[in-house]
Design a protein around this motif. Structure first.
Motif, PDB file in Angstrom:
ATOM      1  N   GLN A 131      52.001  39.317  69.436  1.00 35.50           N
ATOM      2  CA  GLN A 131      54.148  38.776  69.423  1.00 35.50           C
ATOM      3  C   GLN A 131      53.452  37.026  69.873  1.00 35.50           C
ATOM      4  O   GLN A 131      53.701  35.974  69.540  1.00 35.50           O
ATOM      5  N   ALA A 132      51.880  37.445  70.575  1.00 41.67           N
ATOM      6  CA  ALA A 132      51.183  35.878  71.383  1.00 41.67           C
ATOM      7  C   ALA A 132      50.834  34.747  70.191  1.00 41.67           C
ATOM      8  O   ALA A 132      50.156  35.279  68.553  1.00 41.67           O
ATOM      9  N   ARG A 133      50.315  33.672  70.565  1.00 40.45           N
ATOM     10  CA  ARG A 133      49.991  32.806  68.976  1.00 40.45           C
ATOM     11  C   ARG A 133      48.732  32.409  70.069  1.00 40.45           C
ATOM     12  O   ARG A 133      48.678  32.402  70.398  1.00 40.45           O
ATOM     13  N   ASP A 134      47.605  32.363  68.435  1.00 40.21           N
ATOM     14  CA  ASP A 134      46.169  31.521  69.355  1.00 40.21           C
ATOM     15  C   ASP A 134      46.038  31.379  68.150  1.00 40.21           C
ATOM     16  O   ASP A 134      46.068  31.351  66.714  1.00 40.21           O
ATOM     17  N   LYS A 135      45.126  29.867  68.263  1.00 35.03           N
ATOM     18  CA  LYS A 135      44.942  28.878  67.113  1.00 35.03           C
ATOM     19  C   LYS A 135      44.112  29.585  65.868  1.00 35.03           C
ATOM     20  O   LYS A 135      44.448  29.100  64.948  1.00 35.03           O
ATOM     21  N   LYS A 136      43.667  30.355  66.322  1.00 35.97           N
ATOM     22  CA  LYS A 136      42.565  31.581  65.042  1.00 35.97           C
ATOM     23  C   LYS A 136      42.637  32.009  64.393  1.00 35.97           C
ATOM     24  O   LYS A 136      43.201  31.775  63.175  1.00 35.97           O
TER      25      LYS A 136
ATOM     26  N   GLU B 156      47.977  44.579  53.990  1.00 35.47           N
ATOM     27  CA  GLU B 156      47.682  44.179  55.528  1.00 35.47           C
ATOM     28  C   GLU B 156      47.169  42.983  56.709  1.00 35.47           C
ATOM     29  O   GLU B 156      47.649  43.109  57.777  1.00 35.47           O
ATOM     30  N   GLU B 157      46.566  41.820  56.523  1.00 39.11           N
ATOM     31  CA  GLU B 157      46.805  40.593  57.009  1.00 39.11           C
ATOM     32  C   GLU B 157      47.901  39.955  57.796  1.00 39.11           C
ATOM     33  O   GLU B 157      47.618  39.817  58.632  1.00 39.11           O
ATOM     34  N   TYR B 158      48.858  40.073  57.242  1.00 39.22           N
ATOM     35  CA  TYR B 158      50.215  39.654  57.295  1.00 39.22           C
ATOM     36  C   TYR B 158      50.814  40.268  58.397  1.00 39.22           C
ATOM     37  O   TYR B 158      51.238  40.229  59.131  1.00 39.22           O
ATOM     38  N   LYS B 159      50.567  42.227  58.100  1.00 33.72           N
ATOM     39  CA  LYS B 159      51.509  42.724  59.195  1.00 33.72           C
ATOM     40  C   LYS B 159      50.516  42.666  60.526  1.00 33.72           C
ATOM     41  O   LYS B 159      51.824  43.155  61.542  1.00 33.72           O
ATOM     42  N   GLU B 160      49.226  43.326  60.435  1.00 32.65           N
ATOM     43  CA  GLU B 160      48.187  42.500  61.451  1.00 32.65           C
ATOM     44  C   GLU B 160      48.915  41.235  62.205  1.00 32.65           C
ATOM     45  O   GLU B 160      48.926  41.329  63.529  1.00 32.65           O
ATOM     46  N   TYR B 161      48.863  40.195  61.364  1.00 30.15           N
ATOM     47  CA  TYR B 161      49.246  39.065  62.352  1.00 30.15           C
ATOM     48  C   TYR B 161      51.263  39.283  62.954  1.00 30.15           C
ATOM     49  O   TYR B 161      50.855  38.703  63.711  1.00 30.15           O
ATOM     50  N   ILE B 162      51.923  39.474  62.167  1.00 28.10           N
ATOM     51  CA  ILE B 162      53.073  39.405  63.206  1.00 28.10           C
ATOM     52  C   ILE B 162      53.299  40.661  63.893  1.00 28.10           C
ATOM     53  O   ILE B 162      53.993  40.474  64.994  1.00 28.10           O
ATOM     54  N   SER B 163      51.934  41.502  63.857  1.00 27.56           N
ATOM     55  CA  SER B 163      52.040  43.094  65.049  1.00 27.56           C
ATOM     56  C   SER B 163      52.180  42.163  66.398  1.00 27.56           C
ATOM     57  O   SER B 163      52.223  43.248  67.443  1.00 27.56           O
TER      58      SER B 163
END
Length: 310
Positions: free
Chosen positions: A136-141, A127-134
Motif C-alpha cells: 500500500q505504501a509508496r517509495d521512490k524506488k 508478477e512485478e505488477y502484483k508485487e507493486y500493488i500488494s
C-alpha cells in the motif's frame, strides 16, 4: 540529454542527406535539415514517455469499464488503481513542457488504444505488477521501477509496439539505442528535463559548428584525405565513409577541446555501425595516418576541457 556521439550521428546523417540532394543547396538548408532531425528525436522521446504514462493510467480506464458492466463481479469492482497515482508518473504528467510537447506533436492522435490496452493487461498479469500493488505504501524506488518495467520489459521487446513506433517515427532505427538510454535515464530523474529542445545550448552549438565546419572546410579536408587513398579514387569510396573522414579531420583541426583519440574512436564506431563491413578498418587507417601527419606538422593544437570526452 543527447551525447556528442548522438550529435555526430545527426550531423553525419544531415551531411549525407545534403550529399544525396540534386541541385544547389540553399543557404541555411543544412541547418534546417539538422534541426528537423533533432525535432524528430524529441518527438520520439516524448512519445515513448507518453506511452508509458498512458499504460500506467489505463488502470483507471480498466476499473471504470469493468465497474460499468451490467453485472460486474467483485473482482471487477476491486481493480487496483495504485499505479495511476504513481508519484513519478505525476511528476511527468504535471510537467508543463510535457503536455505542451504531447500537444505539439499531436501524440494523442497517434496512440493505438487497442495496443495500449493489450500492454496494460500484460502489465496487470505480471508478477512485478502484483508485487507493486500488494504494497500500500509508496517509495521512490518502486515507483520508478514499475515504470521502467513497463518500458524495458513490456514495450522494447514487444514486436507490435516496435512496429507501431516505426510506422509513425521513421527515425526509430537510428535512434533506438539512444532512446533506450534516454528514457531509462529520464525515469530515474524526471525533474532533469522539461521536454523543450533536446539539446542544451552548448551541445547545439557543437552540432551547428560541426555541421558548418565540415561543409565550409570540405576542400581543406579533401586535400588531406585524397593523397591517403592510394589506389582509391575519392569518388569511388562509400559516400558515408568520406563524410565520416571529413568530420574527423575537422575535429582534429578545428575543435581544440576534443582529444584526437576520442575523435578517432568515435568515427571508427560510426563507420562500423552505419557504413560498409570494411569501413571501420578503412576509417581507422585513414584517420590515424592523417593524425600522424598533422601532428608531425604541428597543425593539431588541443587544450584540456572537462567535457571534451562527452
Amino acid at each position: 540529454m543527447i551525447s556528442r556521439r548522438n550529435i555526430r550521428v545527426k550531423v553525419m546523417q544531415t551531411l549525407y542527406t545534403i550529399d544525396s540532394m540534386s541541385g544547389e543547396v540553399k543557404p541555411g538548408e543544412p541547418l534546417t535539415i539538422l534541426n528537423k532531425k533533432l525535432e524528430a528525436s524529441r518527438g520520439l522521446f516524448t512519445y515513448l514517455v507518453f506511452f508509458i504514462t498512458e499504460v500506467a493510467r489505463y488502470s483507471e480506464t480498466d476499473a471504470r469499464q469493468r465497474a460499468s458492466k451490467n453485472l460486474p463481479t467483485a473482482e471487477d469492482l476491486a481493480v487496483n488503481t495504485k499505479i495511476a497515482g504513481n508519484e513519478v508518473l505525476w511528476k511527468i504528467v504535471e510537467t508543463p513542457g510535457f503536455s505542451a510537447a504531447v500537444a505539439d506533436f499531436k501524440l494523442k492522435h497517434i496512440i493505438d488504444t487497442e495496443l495500449l490496452k493489450k500492454i496494460y493487461l500484460q502489465l496487470a498479469a505480471s508478477e512485478e505488477y502484483k508485487e507493486y500493488i500488494s504494497v500500500q505504501a509508496r517509495d521512490k524506488k518502486s515507483e520508478k521501477d514499475i515504470l521502467e518495467f513497463i518500458y524495458r520489459t513490456l514495450l522494447l521487446p514487444n514486436e507490435d509496439f516496435i512496429a507501431h513506433v516505426e510506422e509513425h517515427f521513421i527515425n526509430w532505427d537510428d535512434d533506438a539505442e539512444m532512446m533506450e538510454q534516454l528514457v531509462a535515464g529520464y525515469l530515474q530523474k524526471p525533474a532533469g528535463y522539461d521536454f523543450g529542445p533536446i539539446l542544451s545550448k552548448e551541445k547545439l552549438d557543437f552540432a551547428k559548428n560541426l555541421l558548418q565546419t565540415t561543409i565550409e572546410k570540405a576542400e581543406v579536408t579533401l586535400e588531406l584525405i585524397k593523397p591517403k587513398l592510394k589506389n582509391w579514387d575519392a569518388d569511388r569510396i562509400a559516400a558515408l565513409d568520406l563524410i565520416i573522414l571529413q568530420m574527423g579531420v575537422c575535429e582534429f583541426l578545428f575543435f581544440e577541446t576534443i582529444p584526437t583519440k576520442v575523435t578517432i574512436n568515435e568515427y571508427i564506431d560510426l563507420a562500423k555501425e552505419y557504413s560498409t563491413v570494411q569501413s571501420g578498418q578503412f576509417v581507422n587507417g585513414l584517420l590515424d595516418n592523417i593524425h600522424k601527419e598533422l601532428t608531425q606538422q604541428d597543425k593539431i593544437h588541443k587544450k584540456s576541457h572537462k567535457n571534451s570526452s562527452l
